[in-house]
Design an enzyme around this catalytic site. Structure first.
Site, PDB file in Angstrom:
ATOM      1  N   GLU A  52       0.054 -24.082  40.102  1.00 39.94           N
ATOM      2  CA  GLU A  52      -1.332 -23.654  40.287  1.00 39.94           C
ATOM      3  C   GLU A  52      -1.883 -24.027  41.669  1.00 39.94           C
ATOM      4  O   GLU A  52      -2.767 -23.348  42.189  1.00 39.94           O
ATOM      5  CB  GLU A  52      -2.230 -24.218  39.186  1.00 39.94           C
ATOM      6  CG  GLU A  52      -1.985 -23.594  37.812  1.00 39.94           C
ATOM      7  CD  GLU A  52      -0.854 -24.245  37.029  1.00 39.94           C
ATOM      8  OE1 GLU A  52      -0.133 -25.100  37.589  1.00 39.94           O
ATOM      9  OE2 GLU A  52      -0.696 -23.900  35.841  1.00 39.94           O
ATOM     10  N   PHE A 114      -5.594 -30.309  22.371  1.00 36.03           N
ATOM     11  CA  PHE A 114      -4.402 -30.083  23.193  1.00 36.03           C
ATOM     12  C   PHE A 114      -4.780 -29.328  24.467  1.00 36.03           C
ATOM     13  O   PHE A 114      -5.458 -28.312  24.420  1.00 36.03           O
ATOM     14  CB  PHE A 114      -3.363 -29.281  22.400  1.00 36.03           C
ATOM     15  CG  PHE A 114      -2.139 -28.964  23.217  1.00 36.03           C
ATOM     16  CD1 PHE A 114      -1.333 -29.989  23.714  1.00 36.03           C
ATOM     17  CD2 PHE A 114      -1.808 -27.653  23.531  1.00 36.03           C
ATOM     18  CE1 PHE A 114      -0.223 -29.706  24.487  1.00 36.03           C
ATOM     19  CE2 PHE A 114      -0.690 -27.365  24.301  1.00 36.03           C
ATOM     20  CZ  PHE A 114       0.108 -28.394  24.775  1.00 36.03           C
ATOM     21  N   GLN A 115      -4.355 -29.830  25.595  1.00 32.53           N
ATOM     22  CA  GLN A 115      -4.641 -29.257  26.918  1.00 32.53           C
ATOM     23  C   GLN A 115      -6.127 -29.137  27.198  1.00 32.53           C
ATOM     24  O   GLN A 115      -6.565 -28.232  27.892  1.00 32.53           O
ATOM     25  CB  GLN A 115      -3.915 -27.922  27.105  1.00 32.53           C
ATOM     26  CG  GLN A 115      -2.407 -28.121  27.131  1.00 32.53           C
ATOM     27  CD  GLN A 115      -1.640 -26.938  27.689  1.00 32.53           C
ATOM     28  OE1 GLN A 115      -2.041 -25.790  27.526  1.00 32.53           O
ATOM     29  NE2 GLN A 115      -0.525 -27.218  28.340  1.00 32.53           N
ATOM     30  N   LYS A 164     -11.523 -20.366  24.849  1.00 31.93           N
ATOM     31  CA  LYS A 164     -10.709 -19.281  24.302  1.00 31.93           C
ATOM     32  C   LYS A 164     -11.485 -18.437  23.288  1.00 31.93           C
ATOM     33  O   LYS A 164     -11.328 -17.210  23.248  1.00 31.93           O
ATOM     34  CB  LYS A 164      -9.458 -19.873  23.649  1.00 31.93           C
ATOM     35  CG  LYS A 164      -8.360 -18.844  23.440  1.00 31.93           C
ATOM     36  CD  LYS A 164      -7.056 -19.506  23.010  1.00 31.93           C
ATOM     37  CE  LYS A 164      -5.961 -18.466  22.814  1.00 31.93           C
ATOM     38  NZ  LYS A 164      -4.706 -19.061  22.369  1.00 31.93           N
ATOM     39  N   MET A 480       3.602 -36.905  62.134  1.00 36.41           N
ATOM     40  CA  MET A 480       2.272 -37.372  62.517  1.00 36.41           C
ATOM     41  C   MET A 480       2.059 -38.808  62.063  1.00 36.41           C
ATOM     42  O   MET A 480       1.438 -39.609  62.778  1.00 36.41           O
ATOM     43  CB  MET A 480       1.203 -36.450  61.918  1.00 36.41           C
ATOM     44  CG  MET A 480      -0.179 -36.688  62.461  1.00 36.41           C
ATOM     45  SD  MET A 480      -0.248 -36.544  64.253  1.00 36.41           S
ATOM     46  CE  MET A 480      -0.796 -34.856  64.472  1.00 36.41           C
TER      47      MET A 480
HETATM   48  C1  LIG Z   1      -0.856 -34.018  50.610  1.00 35.39           C
HETATM   49  C2  LIG Z   1      -0.825 -34.916  51.795  1.00 35.39           C
HETATM   50  N1  LIG Z   1      -0.249 -36.138  51.709  1.00 35.39           N
HETATM   51  C3  LIG Z   1      -0.207 -36.939  52.787  1.00 35.39           C
HETATM   52  C4  LIG Z   1      -0.749 -36.550  53.977  1.00 35.39           C
HETATM   53  C5  LIG Z   1      -0.703 -37.475  55.196  1.00 35.39           C
HETATM   54  N2  LIG Z   1       0.094 -36.846  56.258  1.00 35.39           N
HETATM   55  C6  LIG Z   1      -0.470 -36.194  57.305  1.00 35.39           C
HETATM   56  S1  LIG Z   1       0.653 -35.520  58.333  1.00 35.39           S
HETATM   57  C7  LIG Z   1       1.947 -36.145  57.442  1.00 35.39           C
HETATM   58  C8  LIG Z   1       3.361 -35.892  57.853  1.00 35.39           C
HETATM   59  C9  LIG Z   1       3.716 -34.465  57.824  1.00 35.39           C
HETATM   60  O1  LIG Z   1       5.091 -34.320  58.045  1.00 35.39           O
HETATM   61  P1  LIG Z   1       5.715 -32.926  58.376  1.00 35.39           P
HETATM   62  O2  LIG Z   1       5.206 -31.902  57.423  1.00 35.39           O
HETATM   63  O3  LIG Z   1       7.176 -33.036  58.479  1.00 35.39           O
HETATM   64  O4  LIG Z   1       5.058 -32.545  59.770  1.00 35.39           O
HETATM   65  P2  LIG Z   1       5.299 -33.227  61.220  1.00 35.39           P
HETATM   66  O5  LIG Z   1       4.153 -34.132  61.470  1.00 35.39           O
HETATM   67  O6  LIG Z   1       6.603 -33.936  61.169  1.00 35.39           O
HETATM   68  O7  LIG Z   1       5.295 -32.067  62.149  1.00 35.39           O
HETATM   69  C10 LIG Z   1       1.466 -36.866  56.347  1.00 35.39           C
HETATM   70  C11 LIG Z   1       2.327 -37.558  55.381  1.00 35.39           C
HETATM   71  C12 LIG Z   1      -1.374 -35.283  54.003  1.00 35.39           C
HETATM   72  N3  LIG Z   1      -1.969 -34.818  55.099  1.00 35.39           N
HETATM   73  N4  LIG Z   1      -1.373 -34.479  52.918  1.00 35.39           N
END
Ligand SMILES: Cc1ncc(C[n+]2csc(CCOP(=O)(O)OP(=O)(O)O)c2C)c(N)n1
Ligand SMILES: [Mg+2]
Lengths: 582, 189
Positions: A52, A114-115, A164, A480
């Protein structure tokens, strides 16, 4: 005689009357009557997703590339809770979206059936508004009102929770024109005196800047056109937030590039040194302002926004204008032309800007051995520029590089998760875009970690033969996060690399689509061409330099004129105060 | 509006650093919010305060227009002028909210609150409590040989004062309604 029909029939009829042509959904017990109605008709296309969350991001991609609201249909309980991330994302980025959720029958609500989940309770803070409909007679009216709320004022997600028994019961259908929408009519006309005052300021300014955002895009294509006219009339430089890219063309002469944490040197310096800042449909987010008490100290500030709560929230402005960006720009231009206005002498300002541009802030160290991520995006840009192209992204370094190195000349061509920064956004968003634009090129610039989050949606792409191109910059790192750990946490790379990653080419084969692997700069162009030429979905595994950092960067807690450029020493760049910020 | 009269650098700093320290002080504001009386509307208002970290000093709500299904929420809150402005703007954008009025800045108004105050004491203290009740024009709504329940209406300050006086006289517990407020004069909202 008003029409009588079942609640499920009402849902489908109301969607048709709202002009809905596609619904992203996933069935379950609490929405079976609605699915039965969907089965019996051909006007509305249903896209079966694999999770979803995927449905919500697809709806976002659809909405952002068309300007129409995206529609999602999911079941009660887990169906609804799985949709929460996408709704929050749409709320933060002001994306119109209508989510229909099934609910347990009214007589079981509150019984831990349920749900059962308290869907309106859970989604209250992540929707613009939501409704639990307990009476079939109110259903059509509520759906029409929901579309109205999602698309008027500052757009956003809305949710309608439909038990529902309400779907089975018969009730009266209300036509859209008879729906009660009059109580929600946000103001769209800006204050005339304030607009006149902006003309005064623009005439006098010697160092103006237009700081634009997603509001220009949300306001519709005419707002982007009017923005371009305003730039032509005033000669002012333009910068934009991540959300607003494309409103003013990247190929335009007055373009400074994106501003903010990873924005260009020239855009941020110009924001800092301007004498007049006209903020159009942006919200002075913390990624934009940096240290707020050092934000653009010499300027008078104008803020045009449809949402009064955005004004004076982070930055105090001198002239607030509440209204629709398109309408306000129209009146502003009218007044400007009627008065025969001319701008002040901007020549010194433009030579200063030229000097900042000469810094060449996006410069990076090229390599013959490994593919630099910036280079990969530059090549993707070069080989797709001029094509009928849409770009989505995941979240991380690759997202910022895409924003820096790709150029958008039209609005609605760039979809990325800005406010929430949702990893997993890009793949489903690209599917939503491709559904809306079957003939266009749709590329998701991804990081390998983000891409894995909602990767099961590749099945959806394959099922509906959607030729989305998944361009994965694979640095085998949460890049990042790793960059922040390098700059802030003494290079202690705590859990920011994946020891196990799939073989993306084999994964593509398993999904039934095409996989391409590239790790040599010499092969890159050919591989990208192969991806573009393939008539079907592609997973492109582009192995890039692992420890590349994304610059320029305004460290948290620093001002615009304290940005770090690529080769600068980063040691001690972020102090303890900055480290607590995200 | 004469924009050119604005001093350059008028908005030199972030809103958080804009006002002189004296203006940064927290202010108490009494807001009236007119809403559709639909399910969940109070949860929306309260959720907004808790979700965004605003204070609620008191809150009262009841349907005041049965035909139009409108309720009136009176909320007393504290915050810096900047935060108060945000609260009003955020309340204003909730879909079922029709109107937000800041009585503290918009007009002269009356604030009233009802309190039930239970006092248990003997002898002189009991006599003194009764005497003060008269002075505050409170009423006795329940009594036993060992206790009284007083009903008192008035401004929040008056009720505070009464409760303070009852404290040494055997105060047991207090129930307060929170503030209801309305503007003075002939004009309605
Ligand atoms: C759902 C979620 N969890 C954690 C983060 C924190 N976060 C921001 S950037 C990142 C790393 C992303 O890695 P990747 O997709 O490989 O991109 P890169 O920075 O390596 O280009 C994380 C863990 C986030 N933004 N979203
Ligand atoms: Mg990565």
């Amino acid at each position: 005689m008003a029409k009588q029909m079942t609640g499920a029939e009402i849902v489908v009829r109301a969607l048709k009357d709202q002009g809905v042509d596609v619904v992203f959904g996933y069935p379950g017990g609490a929405v079976l009557p609605i699915y039965d109605e969907i089965f019996k008709q051909n006007d509305i296309r249903h896209i079966l997703v694999r999770h979803e969350q995927g449905a919500t991001h697809m709806a976002e991609g659809y909405a952002r590339s068309t300007g129409k609201p995206g529609v999602v249909l999911v079941t009660s309980g887990p169906g609804a809770t799985n949709a929460v991330t996408g709704m929050t994302d749409a709320l933060m980025d002001s994306i119109p979206m209508v989510v229909l959720t099934g609910q347990v029958p009214t007589f079981m609500i509150g019984n831990d059936a349920f749900q059962e989940a308290d869907t309106v309770g859970i989604t209250r803070p992540c929707t613009k508004h939501n409704w639990l409909v307990k009476d079939t007679d109110r259903l059509a009216d509520t759906i029409h009102k929901a579309f109205h709320v999602a698309t008027h004022g500052r757009p956003g997600p809305v949710l309608i929770d439909i038990p529902k028994d309400v779907q089975f019961a018969r009730g009266t259908y209300t036509e859209p024109k008879d729906a009660r929408t009059e109580t929600y009519q946000p103001r769209t006309e800006g204050d005339a005196d304030a607009i006149e005052a902006v003309v005064d300021l623009l005439e006098e300014a010697e160092r103006p800047i237009l700081y634009t955002g997603g509001g220009v895009i949300n306001s519709g294509p005419q707002a982007s056109r009017l923005l371009r006219e305003l730039v032509a009339e005033t000669g002012a430089p333009v910068t934009s937030t991540l959300m607003g890219l494309g409103a003013y063309p990247a190929s335009g002469a007055n373009w400074l590039g994106m501003l903010g944490m990873h924005g260009t040197y020239e855009a941020n310096m110009a924001m800092h040194d301007c004498d007049l800042m006209v903020c159009i449909g942006a919200r002075f987010d913390d990624r934009i302002t940096g240290r707020t008490d050092a934000f653009s100290p010499m300027s008078r500030k104008v803020h045009i926004d449809i949402d009064p709560s955005s004004i004076n929230k982070n930055i105090h402005v001198d002239i607030p204008i509440v209204g629709d960006v398109g309408r306000v720009l129209e009146v502003l231009l009218e007044r400007w032309r009627a008065r025969g206005s001319k701008t002040g002498d901007q020549s010194a300002w433009w030579s200063q800007i030229a000097a900042w541009k000469a810094v060449d802030c996006l410069r990076y160290q090229p390599s013959q051995k490994t593919i630099k991520p910036q280079h990969a995006i530059e090549r993707l840009e070069a080989l797709t520029r001029g094509m009928d192209r849409y770009v989505t992204t995941e979240v991380g370094q690759h997202q910022m590089w895409a924003a820096q190195f790709m150029g958008f000349d039209e609005p609605n061509r760039w979809m990325t998760s800005g406010g929430l920064g949702t990893m997993g956004y890009g793949l489903p968003a690209s599917i939503g875009v491709q559904i809306a634009h079957p003939e266009s090129l749709v590329v998701n610039v991804a990081g390998e970690a983000s891409w894995l989050m909602v990767m099961q949606e590749m099945c959806t792409a394959v099922q509906y033969r959607l030729p989305v191109k998944q361009f994965i910059l694979n640095n085998e790192r949460l890049g990042m996060v790793r960059q922040w750990q390098e700059l802030l946490h003494g290079e202690r790379y705590s859990h920011s690399y994946s020891e196990a990653l799939p073989d993306f080419v084999k994964l593509a084969e398993a999904f039934g689509c095409k996989g391409i692997h590239c790790n040599d700069p010499a092969d890159l162009d050919e591989a990208i061409r192969e991806m573009l030429a393939y008539d079907g979905p592609v997973i492109f595994d582009c192995l890039v330099e692992k420890h590349e950092n994304c610059f320029p960067m305004i460290p948290s807690g620093k001002a615009h004129n304290e940005m770090l450029l690529g080769e600068a020493s980063t040691e001690g760049a972020i102090d303890a105060g900055g480290a607590v910020l995200v | 509006m004469n924009a050119l009269a604005l001093k350059k650098g008028a908005s030199k700093k972030s809103a958080y650093h804009l006002r002189a320290p004296v203006e940064e002080k927290e202010e108490r504001h009494c807001l009236t919010v007119l809403v559709d009386n639909e399910p969940g509307v109070l949860a929306r208002v309260i959720g907004l305060f808790s979700g965004r970290g605003y204070n609620i000093e008191s809150l009262t709500v009841a349907e005041t227009d049965h035909l139009g299904h409108r309720s009136r929420i009176t909320v007393v809150t504290t915050g810096t002028p900047m935060v108060i402005e945000q609260i009003k703007a955020q309340l204003g954008r909730l879909v079922p909210v029709h109107d937000v009025h800041d009585l503290t800045v918009e007009s002269a108004h009356v604030e009233r609150e009802l309190a039930l105050v239970k006092v248990a004491s003997q002898g002189n203290e009991r006599v003194e409590a009764l005497r003060l009740k008269d002075a505050f024009r409170a009423r006795v709504v329940d009594s036993t040989l060992a206790s009284f329940v007083f009903e008192l209406t008035g401004s929040p300050e008056k009720i505070d004062a009464f409760i303070e006086l009852m404290r040494p006289l055997g105060l047991v517990e207090v129930a307060r309604t929170g503030v209801a407020a309305i503007t003075r004069g002939a004009e309605g909202m």
